[in-house]
Design an enzyme around this catalytic site. Structure first.
Site, PDB file in Angstrom:
ATOM      1  N   ARG A  82       0.835  -1.207   0.000  1.00  0.00           N
ATOM      2  CA  ARG A  82       0.000   0.000   0.000  1.00  0.00           C
ATOM      3  C   ARG A  82       0.869   1.256   0.000  1.00  0.00           C
ATOM      4  NH1 ARG A  82      -4.614   0.111   4.544  1.00  0.00           N
ATOM      5  NH2 ARG A  82      -2.850   0.763   5.831  1.00  0.00           N
ATOM      6  N   LYS A 184      -2.809   6.487   1.384  1.00  0.00           N
ATOM      7  CA  LYS A 184      -2.623   6.907   2.774  1.00  0.00           C
ATOM      8  C   LYS A 184      -1.658   8.089   2.798  1.00  0.00           C
ATOM      9  CE  LYS A 184      -2.809   4.465   7.143  1.00  0.00           C
ATOM     10  NZ  LYS A 184      -4.260   4.514   7.407  1.00  0.00           N
ATOM     11  N   GLU A 220     -16.441   6.362   4.043  1.00  0.00           N
ATOM     12  CA  GLU A 220     -15.774   5.882   5.263  1.00  0.00           C
ATOM     13  C   GLU A 220     -15.714   7.009   6.271  1.00  0.00           C
ATOM     14  OE1 GLU A 220     -11.548   5.018   5.104  1.00  0.00           O
ATOM     15  OE2 GLU A 220     -11.337   6.068   3.213  1.00  0.00           O
TER      16      GLU A 220
HETATM   17  C1  LIG Z   1      -5.341   3.732   7.646  1.00  0.00           C
HETATM   18  C2  LIG Z   1      -6.743   4.028   7.245  1.00  0.00           C
HETATM   19  C3  LIG Z   1      -7.781   3.096   7.409  1.00  0.00           C
HETATM   20  C4  LIG Z   1      -7.585   1.769   8.117  1.00  0.00           C
HETATM   21  O1  LIG Z   1      -6.730   0.922   7.457  1.00  0.00           O
HETATM   22  P1  LIG Z   1      -6.044  -0.320   8.195  1.00  0.00           P
HETATM   23  O2  LIG Z   1      -5.101  -0.847   7.186  1.00  0.00           O
HETATM   24  O3  LIG Z   1      -7.111  -1.287   8.523  1.00  0.00           O
HETATM   25  O4  LIG Z   1      -5.396   0.230   9.420  1.00  0.00           O
HETATM   26  C5  LIG Z   1      -9.034   3.430   6.933  1.00  0.00           C
HETATM   27  N1  LIG Z   1      -9.278   4.618   6.346  1.00  0.00           N
HETATM   28  C6  LIG Z   1      -8.309   5.542   6.197  1.00  0.00           C
HETATM   29  C7  LIG Z   1      -8.652   6.834   5.561  1.00  0.00           C
HETATM   30  C8  LIG Z   1      -7.023   5.276   6.638  1.00  0.00           C
HETATM   31  O5  LIG Z   1      -6.073   6.204   6.484  1.00  0.00           O
END
Ligand SMILES: *Cc1c(COP(=O)(O)O)cnc(C)c1O
Length: 341
Positions: A82, A184, A220
């Site tokens: 990722r 991210k 989300e």
């Molecule tokens: C990091 C993150 C998540 C959760 O991801 P995980 O890999 O399960 O920790 C969900 N949404 C956003 C916007 C994130 O930055």
């Protein structure tokens, strides 16, 4: 090995400086060998690209002590890939995936005394990140980068018991079609700060963001993916190319199907369907799943039948199974657990 003398069970989610971090620098078109260091400070130009134009991306994951005393990290290969996806979108040189895994191994090994003991409910949060470090004033990608990973112990998420969250449908947007919602990047968080501070001031725990194009579909929260349970006991999670692909959510879907025999589907979820859901949870590394008890849509309350006192039954099963896998109580699918020797 002695563990640090910390009241693990009462730790919160905050930064605590640990002994070692990993650093690698990218200059002249290549990554150096990288090394563990005790130096927690970064010196950079006042004009560093990260400071001017927010060219920075990150990851988050946890190390645990299992029942049989092993130190493990959960699916770090997915964080590695990722981070590569995030790097490409921001025109940064990807940090090679095998280098990433080696960096995490070195970091956790060096800080083993900081990995909370089994049964404490605490874990060692790992934060890898990389950013453009050379001076950039005309808008363009940096030429020099730094990759870093540090670790900080964090407490049990549900200290004092599970308290389902109250969330609001936000009028702010998190991500645009063809934007950066799926990576991210720090920039996604910078622009969410006003929305979350506003939501908190109004008494909500979190925001539910909708798709910004039609404002009819669930996306989300600021940092966690949604997982719903329908009244006929199926799991549904929003499908969208503007949400961040949560590793926890992807793992929970597989746990539902392969361990619990529950049907699970990734599809578009409309706001209009929320009133028909039986359970709702937020999935992410921090909590695994936090149950949602109430969703407020511009003053209209949607109360989940699972209520405000406990996780719904399916959410609870998912939570128990995934945390069981992470803690070594339940056999993990192949490749999910990386043991740090
Ligand atoms: C990091 C993150 C998540 C959760 O991801 P995980 O890999 O399960 O920790 C969900 N949404 C956003 C916007 C994130 O930055």
């Amino acid at each position: 090995m002695e563990k640090k003398n910390i009241d693990w069970a009462n730790l919160g989610f905050g930064y605590m400086k640990t002994d070692y971090r990993y650093v690698s620098n990218y200059t002249d078109g290549k990554w150096d060998d990288g090394a563990i260091t005790t130096d927690d400070m970064i010196t950079m130009s006042e004009c560093a690209c990260v400071l001017q134009y927010a060219q920075t991306i990150f990851e988050g994951m946890k190390a645990y002590t299992t029942q049989d005393g092993k130190t493990v990290v959960f699916r770090p290969d997915l964080n590695a890939s990722r981070l590569v996806d995030s790097a490409k979108r921001l025109e940064m040189p990807p940090f090679p995936e095998e280098r990433f895994l080696d960096a995490i191994d070195q970091l956790v090994r060096a800080n083993k005394e900081w990995v909370p003991p089994f049964g404490s409910g605490a874990s060692l949060y790992i934060r890898p990140y990389m950013f453009g470090i050379n001076p950039v004033i005309g808008v363009k990608p940096a030429t020099d980068y730094q990759f870093r990973a540090f670790a900080t112990p964090v407490g049990p998420y549900f200290k004092g018991g599970v308290k389902p969250l109250t969330i609001k449908i936000s009028d702010f947007d998190r991500a645009a079609p063809n934007g950066t919602g799926h990576i991210k990047a720090g920039l996604n968080y910078a622009m969410s700060l006003h929305a979350i501070v506003t939501a908190h001031a109004e008494g909500y725990d979190e925001n539910m963001y909708l798709d910004s194009a039609t404002r009819t579909k669930v996306e989300e929260t600021g940092g966690a993916n949604f997982l719903f349970v329908t009244k006929d006991g199926k799991i549904v999670t929003p499908k969208s190319n503007t949400i961040l692909p949560s590793i926890t959510r992807r793992s929970l879907i597989q746990v539902a199907k392969d361990y619990l025999g529950i049907e699970a589907e990734e599809r578009e979820v409309y706001v209009d369907e929320l009133k028909d859901m039986a359970e709702c949870g937020l999935c992410g590394t921090a909590a695994v799943i936090s149950p949602v008890g109430k969703i407020v849509d511009h003053g209209k309350e949607i109360c989940l039948p699972s209520g405000m006192n406990a996780m719904g039954p399916i959410t609870q099963k998912l939570y128990d199974t995934l945390t069981g896998i992470q803690m070594g109580r339940i056999e993990a699918p192949k490749g999910w657990i990386r043991v740090i020797e």
